[in-house]
Design an enzyme around this catalytic site. Structure first.
Site, short mmCIF file in Angstrom:
data_model
loop_
_atom_site.label_atom_id
_atom_site.label_comp_id
_atom_site.label_asym_id
_atom_site.label_seq_id
_atom_site.Cartn_x
_atom_site.Cartn_y
_atom_site.Cartn_z
N SER A 99 -5.37 -10.56 1.84
CA SER A 99 -6.32 -11.34 1.60
C SER A 99 -6.48 -12.39 2.88
O SER A 99 -5.58 -13.38 3.02
CB SER A 99 -6.43 -12.13 0.17
OG SER A 99 -7.38 -13.04 0.39
N HIS A 111 -8.88 -7.52 2.81
CA HIS A 111 -9.80 -7.89 1.74
C HIS A 111 -10.37 -9.30 2.12
O HIS A 111 -9.85 -10.34 2.72
CB HIS A 111 -8.72 -8.35 0.45
CG HIS A 111 -9.51 -8.96 -0.99
ND1 HIS A 111 -9.92 -8.14 -1.50
CD2 HIS A 111 -9.56 -10.16 -1.28
CE1 HIS A 111 -10.51 -8.71 -2.63
NE2 HIS A 111 -10.47 -10.08 -2.28
N ASP A 134 -12.69 -12.60 1.03
CA ASP A 134 -13.35 -13.63 0.00
C ASP A 134 -14.28 -14.24 0.35
O ASP A 134 -14.19 -15.23 1.41
CB ASP A 134 -11.95 -14.27 -0.64
CG ASP A 134 -10.99 -13.64 -1.28
OD1 ASP A 134 -11.24 -12.92 -2.30
OD2 ASP A 134 -9.86 -13.68 -0.85
N MET A 138 -17.18 -16.99 -0.56
CA MET A 138 -17.43 -17.95 -1.69
C MET A 138 -18.55 -19.06 -1.28
O MET A 138 -18.51 -19.21 0.01
CB MET A 138 -15.82 -18.79 -1.86
CG MET A 138 -14.91 -17.88 -2.34
SD MET A 138 -13.26 -19.17 -2.42
CE MET A 138 -11.96 -17.89 -2.32
N HIS A 181 -15.09 -9.10 -1.22
CA HIS A 181 -15.20 -9.79 -2.73
C HIS A 181 -16.20 -10.86 -2.60
O HIS A 181 -15.83 -11.89 -2.34
CB HIS A 181 -13.69 -10.18 -3.02
CG HIS A 181 -13.81 -10.83 -4.31
ND1 HIS A 181 -12.82 -11.55 -4.79
CD2 HIS A 181 -14.61 -10.78 -5.34
CE1 HIS A 181 -12.83 -12.12 -5.95
NE2 HIS A 181 -13.94 -11.47 -6.31
N MET A 203 -17.74 -13.83 -4.22
CA MET A 203 -17.77 -14.77 -5.03
C MET A 203 -18.90 -15.77 -5.11
O MET A 203 -18.88 -16.62 -4.75
CB MET A 203 -16.32 -15.57 -5.17
CG MET A 203 -15.35 -14.74 -6.02
SD MET A 203 -13.89 -15.46 -5.46
CE MET A 203 -13.30 -14.87 -3.79
N MET A 207 -9.37 -10.23 -12.10
CA MET A 207 -8.81 -11.41 -11.34
C MET A 207 -7.70 -11.87 -12.15
O MET A 207 -7.69 -11.94 -13.33
CB MET A 207 -10.02 -12.59 -11.26
CG MET A 207 -11.04 -12.43 -10.18
SD MET A 207 -10.57 -12.25 -8.54
CE MET A 207 -9.54 -13.79 -8.61
N ASP A 230 -6.06 -9.46 -8.40
CA ASP A 230 -6.08 -10.26 -7.21
C ASP A 230 -5.82 -11.66 -7.69
O ASP A 230 -6.14 -12.22 -8.70
CB ASP A 230 -7.29 -10.30 -6.60
CG ASP A 230 -7.82 -11.36 -5.39
OD1 ASP A 230 -6.68 -11.96 -5.04
OD2 ASP A 230 -8.92 -11.47 -4.97
#
Length: 218
Positions: free
Chosen positions: A8, A33, A35, A37, A66, A68, A137, A171
């Site tokens: 990540s 990966h 993330d 956000m 991913h 979020m 998660m 994750d």
């Protein structure tokens, strides 16, 4: 199948993203990966499509993005254009999960849905036939470096029982020890941040997670 390890970038040195991507590629990462956000669905901000597009040129490894973010359907074309190969969104954040899955597929990416620790596995059961993967998660989303929540493994088991061929990703708090726990529950993909980026030898850290996962026969 062999355990897939996806470092990540949340745990990387953001001032040297190109070098960090190359380092993970050389170290043997299966996927990268990413993330994303928004500071609203989760209490943190990271990066968006322009930064992903900038990173894309430094590796051919699949980008596991991913999201979020609230109402992810709005931004799918931008993330796909930036280089996302797998797009995961949260069932808790989507106004219309089925429509979002269809849009990801129509755009040419592989669709995946994430569930927070407090969300039951059954929340994604209606969509399993169209999904490439489900992300369970194992910490509360939004912050790195949290402790793995073993009780979330019941959801991994439930998903694999419902659709055995489905990829299940975990994750949060993943290291060699928790990767084995996850593999015992049926997990196929391990996202690891601090355990890889904080290690003196990233290649060894990735291999230890992979070996821990592969030591379990499901």
């Amino acid at each position: 199948m062999n355990m897939i390890v996806a470092p990540s970038m949340l745990a990387s040195d953001f001032s040297n993203l190109s070098d960090e991507i190359i380092r993970m590629d050389i170290a043997g990462a299966d996927w990268i990966h990413l993330d994303v956000m928004d500071g609203h669905f989760v209490p943190n901000l990271t990066f968006g499509p322009p930064v992903i597009a900038a990173m894309r040129q430094y590796t051919d490894k699949p980008f596991d993005v991913h999201l979020m973010i609230d109402d992810p359907l709005r931004f799918l074309p931008e993330f796909r254009s930036a280089g996302a190969d797998i797009i995961t969104f949260h069932v808790e954040a989507a106004k219309d999960p089925a429509k979002t899955v269809d849009a990801i597929r129509a755009g040419g990416a592989r669709p995946s849905i994430a569930i927070c620790p407090g969300t039951p596995a059954g929340a994604v059961f209606p969509f399993l036939d169209k999904l490439f993967m489900v992300l369970v998660m194992t910490v509360e989303p939004g912050r790195g470096g949290q402790k793995f929540m073993p009780e979330t493994m019941e959801k991994v088991r439930a998903l694999k029982q419902k659709r055995p061929g489905l990829l299940v990703e975990v994750d949060g708090g993943i290291n060699a020890g928790t990767a084995r726990t996850a593999a015992m529950a049926g997990a196929d993909v391990c996202v690891a941040g601090t355990a890889v980026f904080g290690a003196k030898d990233a290649r060894s850290a990735i291999q230890q997670i992979r070996d821990a996962g592969n030591s379990v026969s499901n």
